[in-house]
Design a protein around this motif. Structure first.
Motif, PDB file in Angstrom:
ATOM      1  N   GLU A  41      50.596  35.890  44.265  1.00  0.00           N
ATOM      2  CA  GLU A  41      49.337  35.163  44.202  1.00  0.00           C
ATOM      3  C   GLU A  41      49.634  33.707  43.874  1.00  0.00           C
ATOM      4  O   GLU A  41      50.365  33.417  42.925  1.00  0.00           O
ATOM      5  CB  GLU A  41      48.431  35.795  43.140  1.00  0.00           C
ATOM      6  CG  GLU A  41      47.982  37.197  43.539  1.00  0.00           C
ATOM      7  CD  GLU A  41      47.610  38.056  42.355  1.00  0.00           C
ATOM      8  OE1 GLU A  41      47.798  37.603  41.201  1.00  0.00           O
ATOM      9  OE2 GLU A  41      47.145  39.185  42.572  1.00  0.00           O
TER      10      GLU A  41
ATOM     11  N   LEU B  77      45.528  28.298  42.170  1.00  0.00           N
ATOM     12  CA  LEU B  77      44.613  27.253  42.599  1.00  0.00           C
ATOM     13  C   LEU B  77      44.122  26.531  41.342  1.00  0.00           C
ATOM     14  O   LEU B  77      44.669  26.722  40.266  1.00  0.00           O
ATOM     15  CB  LEU B  77      43.446  27.859  43.383  1.00  0.00           C
ATOM     16  CG  LEU B  77      43.804  28.669  44.627  1.00  0.00           C
ATOM     17  CD1 LEU B  77      42.570  29.330  45.201  1.00  0.00           C
ATOM     18  CD2 LEU B  77      44.480  27.799  45.681  1.00  0.00           C
TER      19      LEU B  77
ATOM     20  N   GLN C 297      42.286  29.980  39.094  1.00  0.00           N
ATOM     21  CA  GLN C 297      42.028  30.870  40.225  1.00  0.00           C
ATOM     22  C   GLN C 297      43.297  31.001  41.082  1.00  0.00           C
ATOM     23  O   GLN C 297      44.239  30.225  40.939  1.00  0.00           O
ATOM     24  CB  GLN C 297      40.865  30.343  41.055  1.00  0.00           C
ATOM     25  CG  GLN C 297      39.580  30.175  40.261  1.00  0.00           C
ATOM     26  CD  GLN C 297      39.176  31.438  39.541  1.00  0.00           C
ATOM     27  OE1 GLN C 297      38.832  32.431  40.161  1.00  0.00           O
ATOM     28  NE2 GLN C 297      39.229  31.422  38.218  1.00  0.00           N
TER      29      GLN C 297
ATOM     30  N   MET D  67      45.067  32.343  45.152  1.00  0.00           N
ATOM     31  CA  MET D  67      45.026  32.951  46.485  1.00  0.00           C
ATOM     32  C   MET D  67      45.620  34.339  46.352  1.00  0.00           C
ATOM     33  O   MET D  67      46.668  34.517  45.723  1.00  0.00           O
ATOM     34  CB  MET D  67      45.874  32.148  47.482  1.00  0.00           C
ATOM     35  CG  MET D  67      45.328  30.802  47.858  1.00  0.00           C
ATOM     36  SD  MET D  67      46.451  29.921  49.008  1.00  0.00           S
ATOM     37  CE  MET D  67      46.249  30.895  50.525  1.00  0.00           C
TER      38      MET D  67
ATOM     39  N   GLY E 208      33.860  34.547  46.812  1.00  0.00           N
ATOM     40  CA  GLY E 208      35.094  34.014  46.247  1.00  0.00           C
ATOM     41  C   GLY E 208      35.901  33.300  47.313  1.00  0.00           C
ATOM     42  O   GLY E 208      36.805  33.867  47.914  1.00  0.00           O
ATOM     43  N   THR E 209      35.588  32.020  47.550  1.00  0.00           N
ATOM     44  CA  THR E 209      36.211  31.281  48.659  1.00  0.00           C
ATOM     45  C   THR E 209      37.679  30.966  48.407  1.00  0.00           C
ATOM     46  O   THR E 209      38.498  31.037  49.325  1.00  0.00           O
ATOM     47  CB  THR E 209      35.453  29.960  48.907  1.00  0.00           C
ATOM     48  OG1 THR E 209      34.066  30.231  49.032  1.00  0.00           O
ATOM     49  CG2 THR E 209      35.964  29.271  50.161  1.00  0.00           C
ATOM     50  N   GLY E 210      37.999  30.588  47.165  1.00  0.00           N
ATOM     51  CA  GLY E 210      39.366  30.183  46.877  1.00  0.00           C
ATOM     52  C   GLY E 210      39.789  29.016  47.742  1.00  0.00           C
ATOM     53  O   GLY E 210      39.079  28.021  47.879  1.00  0.00           O
ATOM     54  N   SER E 211      40.921  29.145  48.396  1.00  0.00           N
ATOM     55  CA  SER E 211      41.463  28.066  49.223  1.00  0.00           C
ATOM     56  C   SER E 211      40.759  27.925  50.563  1.00  0.00           C
ATOM     57  O   SER E 211      40.920  26.921  51.258  1.00  0.00           O
ATOM     58  CB  SER E 211      42.949  28.316  49.482  1.00  0.00           C
ATOM     59  OG  SER E 211      43.105  29.430  50.356  1.00  0.00           O
TER      60      SER E 211
ATOM     61  N   GLU F  34      31.420  30.283  46.518  1.00  0.00           N
ATOM     62  CA  GLU F  34      32.397  29.883  45.500  1.00  0.00           C
ATOM     63  C   GLU F  34      31.647  29.241  44.338  1.00  0.00           C
ATOM     64  O   GLU F  34      30.911  28.272  44.524  1.00  0.00           O
ATOM     65  CB  GLU F  34      33.408  28.885  46.088  1.00  0.00           C
ATOM     66  CG  GLU F  34      34.385  28.301  45.095  1.00  0.00           C
ATOM     67  CD  GLU F  34      35.150  29.345  44.309  1.00  0.00           C
ATOM     68  OE1 GLU F  34      35.087  29.307  43.069  1.00  0.00           O
ATOM     69  OE2 GLU F  34      35.802  30.194  44.946  1.00  0.00           O
TER      70      GLU F  34
ATOM     71  N   ILE G 198      36.676  23.806  43.588  1.00  0.00           N
ATOM     72  CA  ILE G 198      37.361  24.712  44.510  1.00  0.00           C
ATOM     73  C   ILE G 198      36.605  24.786  45.830  1.00  0.00           C
ATOM     74  O   ILE G 198      37.208  24.796  46.914  1.00  0.00           O
ATOM     75  CB  ILE G 198      37.531  26.104  43.869  1.00  0.00           C
ATOM     76  CG1 ILE G 198      38.505  26.009  42.691  1.00  0.00           C
ATOM     77  CG2 ILE G 198      38.015  27.124  44.886  1.00  0.00           C
ATOM     78  CD1 ILE G 198      38.752  27.320  41.981  1.00  0.00           C
TER      79      ILE G 198
ATOM     80  N   SER H 144      36.856  38.478  47.599  1.00  0.00           N
ATOM     81  CA  SER H 144      38.228  37.963  47.524  1.00  0.00           C
ATOM     82  C   SER H 144      38.654  37.838  46.060  1.00  0.00           C
ATOM     83  O   SER H 144      38.930  36.752  45.539  1.00  0.00           O
ATOM     84  CB  SER H 144      38.333  36.628  48.259  1.00  0.00           C
ATOM     85  OG  SER H 144      38.221  36.829  49.655  1.00  0.00           O
ATOM     86  N   GLY H 145      38.711  38.963  45.406  1.00  0.00           N
ATOM     87  CA  GLY H 145      39.013  39.076  43.985  1.00  0.00           C
ATOM     88  C   GLY H 145      38.414  40.382  43.509  1.00  0.00           C
ATOM     89  O   GLY H 145      37.583  40.982  44.204  1.00  0.00           O
TER      90      GLY H 145
END
Length: 217
Positions: free
Chosen positions: A51, A54, A58, A60, A85-88, A106, A111, A150-151
């Motif tokens: 992982e 970020l 947070q 990826m 959960g958009t993240g990157s 997000e 982020i 996404s998490g």
């Protein structure tokens, strides 16, 4: 580092062994450039089986987890997708390559802004990144054909389940460390869901989307 060799190794050594064998998914991993979504400080780890950090603690998700969830969701052209959960922005980019449109939620503004920049730079124009707490989903665009977290979450929020179209699929890692399981939930009729346990794993909790209270459906 030979970028293309590293990408090939990621797919052959990490992703295929995790039963990701759908040729369309594997091809997509060559097309959507993961390294373009990784923070500059970690670019040399873009293809590593880990992982990637970020901002604000947070991460990826590991490539094998993202690829396996993408395969199980079976995204099709014409699908409306909700990501929590958009993240990157990388998972949103993968989803967008197969779907008609993606809404990605997000909770952290910084982020979200970075993800928008990453997606714009990659030329992806069918993703809307919204700054919102995913626990409520996105009723403005519901129902969705596909929903993905996404998490991890302790439980799937009922408000999000209700936004899944009949025939729609939802993927999430559910539970609390050290016991979590990736699940695929299909809406088979209005208010009726079928759950398949896919694999055991542990991933960080989804910030802002982790329901602490008990829900009853």
């Amino acid at each position: 580092m030979n970028i293309e060799q590293a990408r090939f190794n990621m797919i052959e050594q990490q992703i295929r062994p995790w039963e990701v064998l759908d040729p369309q998914v594997l091809d997509l991993l060559f097309v959507v450039k993961r390294e373009d979504f990784v923070p500059a400080a970690y670019r040399n780890l873009a293809f590593a089986d880990l992982e990637i950090p970020l901002a604000d603690g947070q991460v990826m998700l590991a490539p094998r987890v993202e690829a396996r969830l993408l395969q199980e969701l079976g995204v099709r052209k014409g699908d409306k997708v909700l990501e929590i959960g958009t993240g990157s922005g990388y998972m949103a980019a993968l989803l967008a390559a197969r779907a008609e449109h993606v809404v990605s939620l997000e909770i952290r503004p910084e982020i979200a802004a970075t993800a928008r920049e990453n997606l714009q730079r990659a030329g992806i124009d069918n993703v809307n990144v919204e700054c919102a707490d995913g626990i409520a989903g996105w009723p403005q665009r519901a129902p969705f054909d596909v929903i993905v977290f996404s998490g991890s979450v302790a439980q799937i929020p009922p408000a999000v389940l209700k936004q899944l179209r009949v025939g729609g699929r939802l993927a999430a890692v559910v539970g609390e460390a050290p016991v979590m399981e990736a699940q695929l939930i299909t809406c088979i009729a209005d208010g009726v869901f079928n759950t398949i346990n896919l694999f055991e794993t542990v991933v960080p909790a989804l910030d802002g989307g982790q329901p602490k209270q008990e829900f009853s459906l």
